[in-house]
Design a protein around this motif. Structure first.
Motif, PDB file in Angstrom:
ATOM      1  N   THR A  83       0.020  23.519  -0.653  1.00 47.64           N
ATOM      2  CA  THR A  83      -1.335  23.817  -1.118  1.00 47.64           C
ATOM      3  C   THR A  83      -2.143  22.590  -1.527  1.00 47.64           C
ATOM      4  N   ALA A  84      -1.611  21.391  -1.363  1.00 51.29           N
ATOM      5  CA  ALA A  84      -2.370  20.209  -1.781  1.00 51.29           C
ATOM      6  C   ALA A  84      -3.505  19.921  -0.801  1.00 51.29           C
ATOM      7  N   SER A  85      -4.522  19.263  -1.313  1.00 47.86           N
ATOM      8  CA  SER A  85      -5.590  18.741  -0.470  1.00 47.86           C
ATOM      9  C   SER A  85      -5.157  17.396   0.092  1.00 47.86           C
ATOM     10  N   LEU A  86      -5.774  16.993   1.202  1.00 49.79           N
ATOM     11  CA  LEU A  86      -5.509  15.693   1.798  1.00 49.79           C
ATOM     12  C   LEU A  86      -6.807  14.912   1.906  1.00 49.79           C
ATOM     13  N   VAL A  87      -6.706  13.609   1.712  1.00 46.18           N
ATOM     14  CA  VAL A  87      -7.854  12.753   1.999  1.00 46.18           C
ATOM     15  C   VAL A  87      -8.034  12.734   3.506  1.00 46.18           C
ATOM     16  N   ALA A  88      -9.176  13.200   3.961  1.00 46.39           N
ATOM     17  CA  ALA A  88      -9.395  13.365   5.394  1.00 46.39           C
ATOM     18  C   ALA A  88      -9.696  12.025   6.063  1.00 46.39           C
ATOM     19  N   ASP A  89      -9.257  11.930   7.296  1.00 44.41           N
ATOM     20  CA  ASP A  89      -9.677  10.823   8.158  1.00 44.41           C
ATOM     21  C   ASP A  89     -11.011  11.237   8.766  1.00 44.41           C
ATOM     22  N   HIS A 147     -13.307  10.758  -0.261  1.00 44.36           N
ATOM     23  CA  HIS A 147     -13.852   9.934   0.818  1.00 44.36           C
ATOM     24  C   HIS A 147     -13.178   8.566   0.814  1.00 44.36           C
ATOM     25  N   ALA A 148     -12.461   8.263   1.879  1.00 47.45           N
ATOM     26  CA  ALA A 148     -11.946   6.911   2.046  1.00 47.45           C
ATOM     27  C   ALA A 148     -13.132   5.986   2.312  1.00 47.45           C
ATOM     28  N   MET A 149     -13.188   4.869   1.591  1.00 46.21           N
ATOM     29  CA  MET A 149     -14.354   3.993   1.679  1.00 46.21           C
ATOM     30  C   MET A 149     -13.999   2.616   1.125  1.00 46.21           C
ATOM     31  N   THR A 150     -14.917   1.698   1.297  1.00 43.95           N
ATOM     32  CA  THR A 150     -14.821   0.391   0.645  1.00 43.95           C
ATOM     33  C   THR A 150     -15.907   0.319  -0.408  1.00 43.95           C
ATOM     34  N   VAL A 187     -10.315   5.284  -2.210  1.00 45.43           N
ATOM     35  CA  VAL A 187     -10.823   6.644  -2.013  1.00 45.43           C
ATOM     36  C   VAL A 187     -11.666   7.030  -3.218  1.00 45.43           C
ATOM     37  N   HIS A 188     -12.838   7.572  -2.930  1.00 49.50           N
ATOM     38  CA  HIS A 188     -13.715   8.093  -3.976  1.00 49.50           C
ATOM     39  C   HIS A 188     -13.514   9.597  -4.084  1.00 49.50           C
ATOM     40  N   ILE A 213     -20.394  17.040 -12.897  1.00 48.38           N
ATOM     41  CA  ILE A 213     -19.701  16.255 -11.879  1.00 48.38           C
ATOM     42  C   ILE A 213     -18.757  15.247 -12.535  1.00 48.38           C
ATOM     43  N   TRP A 214     -17.544  15.204 -12.013  1.00 49.87           N
ATOM     44  CA  TRP A 214     -16.551  14.205 -12.403  1.00 49.87           C
ATOM     45  C   TRP A 214     -16.236  13.358 -11.173  1.00 49.87           C
ATOM     46  N   GLU A 215     -16.108  12.025 -11.392  1.00 51.43           N
ATOM     47  CA  GLU A 215     -15.823  11.174 -10.235  1.00 51.43           C
ATOM     48  C   GLU A 215     -14.979   9.980 -10.645  1.00 51.43           C
ATOM     49  N   ILE A 216     -14.297   9.422  -9.637  1.00 53.90           N
ATOM     50  CA  ILE A 216     -13.547   8.174  -9.838  1.00 53.90           C
ATOM     51  C   ILE A 216     -13.276   7.572  -8.467  1.00 53.90           C
ATOM     52  N   PHE A 217     -13.233   6.240  -8.433  1.00 57.09           N
ATOM     53  CA  PHE A 217     -12.814   5.506  -7.237  1.00 57.09           C
ATOM     54  C   PHE A 217     -11.426   4.967  -7.498  1.00 57.09           C
ATOM     55  N   LEU A 218     -10.477   5.372  -6.637  1.00 52.91           N
ATOM     56  CA  LEU A 218      -9.098   4.902  -6.789  1.00 52.91           C
ATOM     57  C   LEU A 218      -8.803   3.903  -5.681  1.00 52.91           C
ATOM     58  N   PRO A 219      -8.767   2.621  -6.023  1.00 51.83           N
ATOM     59  CA  PRO A 219      -8.514   1.592  -5.009  1.00 51.83           C
ATOM     60  C   PRO A 219      -7.096   1.681  -4.466  1.00 51.83           C
ATOM     61  N   GLY A 220      -6.956   1.274  -3.225  1.00 52.91           N
ATOM     62  CA  GLY A 220      -5.630   1.213  -2.609  1.00 52.91           C
ATOM     63  C   GLY A 220      -5.190   2.480  -1.930  1.00 52.91           C
ATOM     64  N   LEU A 221      -5.868   3.592  -2.134  1.00 53.54           N
ATOM     65  CA  LEU A 221      -5.523   4.827  -1.443  1.00 53.54           C
ATOM     66  C   LEU A 221      -6.172   4.858  -0.067  1.00 53.54           C
TER      67      LEU A 221
END
Length: 729
Positions: free
Chosen positions: A215-221, A128-131, A138-139, A173-181
């Motif tokens: 086969t890669a996933s994409l961060v959806a708009d 999820h693209a987010m702030t 992206v989270h 559940i595993w999670e991370i927020f990657l800033p700048g994506l």
């Protein structure tokens, strides 16, 4: 400049450095970020491409000491806001440290996921693209309960599984927020199993993917487009679908029509396909599966990306535009949905975290021998949640009007297509799959309860399982409709016979009425009937070309006059000469021949008559709305019956002659006076011989066949007639 503490005395241990370098960090938020091993201010970071690293605060630049293998460490004091500046001797790059950010998922999300009741699972898991904490990025969150570690990899970090290991939150559940994506980034999950070598997996919850064979996933708009179908949705919510005309055009979007040697995009289909289906008088489009699938030859029935519209035709927003355009033309949109099984592609769900996670471990339960696919473990709460939420996702996020659920029979029976010793009985020793039954009931309950009002679910179920369309609260499976596979098989067997032999199998055309009102049925002439050597609908018919066309026209008349909603696969509406090939566009060129154009005109007129005549659709599941006139005319291969609407609606009489002999028939009719010949499949506009009744008949004869009146009617060879009473009731 601040001074850096000496290392390794107050920094990072050799063991931690080795774990980072070897990609086996189990608790990354204890290692990385400004709280190394719980010591506030001790910052550890890793970048295999960097030779120098600096922590940049609002007031200072704090150089971090290299600790080997791309690991850097330093004391930044109480600074909570900082970013990193890396350099390789020739250039530098700035970025925010993902390990300074708090988690995104709340405790309620985790609780509901663990309980298997997260109704909006796609909003919690996936990318999820987010702030977050004032920073855009992206989270990522994924369920992998048996993994030793999970990382996000992509071009943004060199596909290096050591760069972005995720935080384990519990409940798997595993999670991370990657800033700048941002939206559009390609990514996968780097899974480190408890045993064996790491591997890459696509995101099960991805809402966009690269176009196969990538086969890669994409961060959806996920920006919401502007829907303009409010009028349709309001009308749909108020409609009683069982009392509405439903005529479905089944489409494989990859092969309906090609442009410049390629399939149509979603937006091109929004113009061409929608306009065509509307012109042909269909009420609904049904798409073969559009959830992302790797192998084109599976036609979408072996999906790997259940939450992503296939990129073959465009983006999710493009697909929304197609649905919106259909709704604005008065067309509903259904999609085939495949919760029964999934393929064993390496990037997909199979052994997702190194263990049989989505599938059963025992191949007698978890492997489908016919399709070489894995079967979902419907007894696992998280897997059931993954699937039920997916149904709601398609219905809510894309305004779909319904889901046709594929291969339901294979889900209901544990011994489906298995040898006697190759299946596991249920807890009572039987063959019924209790877990799958519970899943289907839950899915239907949620679809009708959580989805927008007025939708439908449709079961492709080929057995005599009772109560498929009975509500769940009454003990049924809860589907809105069921494909009538028995009707399809029986009637096609009859039509394939030379007319001289049909008298011996007359019951194939009448038997369907013995159970026609036991479920809410759809009469399907689907893609399955025109593939794998079965030939096209035209090829099934006996005789020369003219006879084949006449037989097909008569059969379509029989189908549209028979109780049950209608479904016709693309190409069948103009009698395509060869069976369907998913790699090729339909043979639109045959419409230059009058006979094929005539069949197309007939289907258009049948849809128009059906939609305009309440007796043909209002009471399709009501046995009191159907009366046989001639059921036992075996020798002549003649069938006739009455369709009744609600009080005040004109009855319709349907008469079929399945021999190539013109007959002058005394037809019993329920009302006296004039009866209009509303449609005659032998009319010259359809390519027929134009024999018939000059537009009407008069019921001025004596009682016949249990009816109070009768008329002498000309039955053209190989034809179906529709007669509608002209007198007020």
């Amino acid at each position: 400049m601040a001074q850096v503490s000496s290392f390794p005395g107050k920094g990072i241990s050799d063991d931690d450095v080795a774990a980072i370098a070897e990609g086996r960090v189990d608790d990354p938020f204890a290692i990385f970020g400004p709280r190394h091993r719980g010591r506030a201010g001790v910052l550890v970071t890793f970048d295999a491409y960097a030779q120098t690293m600096t922590a940049v605060t609002s007031s200072d630049e704090i150089p971090l000491a290299p600790c080997g293998h791309g690991v850097f460490c330093g004391d930044i004091g109480q600074c909570e806001q900082y970013h990193l500046r890396a350099g390789d001797g020739t250039r530098s790059w700035d970025y925010d440290d993902p390990y300074r950010f708090a988690p995104v998922l709340g405790e309620m999300d985790l609780y509901l996921i663990g309980e298997g009741t997260h109704r909006r699972l796609w909003k919690a898991l996936g990318a999820h693209a987010m702030t977050h904490e004032g920073v855009a990025g992206v989270h990522f969150a994924v369920w992998a309960p048996n993994a030793q570690g999970v990382s996000v990899v992509g071009g943004f970090n060199g596909w290096d599984g050591r760069r972005a290991p995720m935080r384990h939150r519990g409940h798997g559940i595993w999670e991370i927020f990657l800033p700048g994506l941002h939206a559009g980034e390609a990514y996968k999950y780097h899974i480190r199993p408890r045993d064996g070598a790491p591997f890459l997996k696509a995101d099960p919850m991805a809402r966009a993917t690269e176009c196969p064979p990538a086969t890669a996933s994409l961060v959806a708009d996920t920006a919401d487009g502007a829907w303009t179908d409010q009028g349709w949705m309001t009308h749909r919510a108020a409609a009683n679908l069982h009392a509405e005309p439903i005529s479905i055009y089944e489409v494989n979007l990859a092969s309906w029509r090609h442009r410049d040697g390629r399939s149509l995009s979603y937006r091109e289909a929004a113009d061409e396909l929608v306009e065509y289906a509307h012109d042909m008088g269909f009420t609904h489009l049904e798409f073969m599966p559009l959830a992302e699938y790797p192998f084109g030859g599976s036609w979408g029935y072996q999906p790997t990306g259940l939450y992503a519209p296939t990129a073959r035709h465009g983006t999710a927003e493009d697909f929304r535009a197609l649905v919106d355009a259909a709704h604005n033309k008065g067309l509903g949109v259904l999609m085939d949905w495949v919760p029964a099984h999934f393929p064993n592609d390496a990037h997909g769900l199979a052994h997702f975290d190194g263990t049989p996670l989505y599938e059963h471990a025992d191949p007698r339960e978890g492997f489908h021998p016919d399709w070489n696919t894995h079967i979902y473990n419907f007894g696992r709460t998280e897997v059931r949640n993954f699937l039920t939420a997916n149904a709601i996702y398609w219905l809510r996020e894309f305004h779909l009007d319904g889901l046709r659920v594929d291969a339901v029979a294979s889900m209901l029976y544990r011994d489906y297509s298995r040898e006697h010793d190759a299946w596991v009985p249920n807890r009572d020793g039987g063959r019924e799959n209790y877990e799958a039954i519970d899943f289907l009931r839950e899915m239907n309950t949620l679809a009708y309860g959580e989805g927008p009002d007025g939708l439908m679910t449709v079961a492709e179920e080929s057995t005599a399982w009772p109560g498929v369309t009975t509500p769940v609260h009454a003990g049924g499976l809860g589907f809105g409709f069921k494909w009538n596979m028995g009707w399809m098989n029986d009637t096609l067997r009859y039509m394939e016979k030379d007319p001289v032999y049909r008298r011996h199998d007359h019951g194939l055309m009448t038997f369907g009425l013995a159970y026609a009102f036991s479920e809410n049925f759809v009469l399907p002439i689907s893609h399955d009937e025109v593939v794998h050597g079965k030939g096209s609908m035209l090829q099934k018919m006996p005789g020369d070309t003219a006879a084949k066309l006449a037989n097909l026209r008569a059969y379509y008349g029989f189908m549209w006059g028979h109780p049950g909603k209608k479904l016709l696969f693309m190409g069948c509406e103009f009698a395509q000469g060869h069976e369907w090939n998913h790699d090729e566009a339909l043979d639109w060129g045959v419409l230059a021949a009058p006979g094929h154009a005539g069949v197309q005109t007939l289907v258009r007129d049948l849809n128009t008559l059906y939609r305009a005549t309440p007796a043909l659709y209002q009471r399709e599941s009501d046995s009191a709305a159907f009366t046989w006139i001639d059921r036992d005319a075996y020798a002549e291969s003649v069938l006739s019956w009455i369709r009744w609407g609600h009080a005040g609606e004109k009855p319709v009489v349907v008469v079929c002659n399945f021999t190539p002999v013109e007959r002058h028939w005394t037809l019993g009719l329920p009302l006296g006076g004039a009866w209009r010949e509303a449609l005659n499949t032998d009319a010259d506009r359809y390519g027929g011989s134009n024999r018939g009744n000059m537009g009407s008949v008069r019921a001025d004869g004596p009682p016949q066949s249990g009816q109070n009146h009768s008329a002498r009617v000309t039955l053209p060879p190989l034809s179906t007639l529709f007669l509608i009473s002209e007198d007020d009731q």
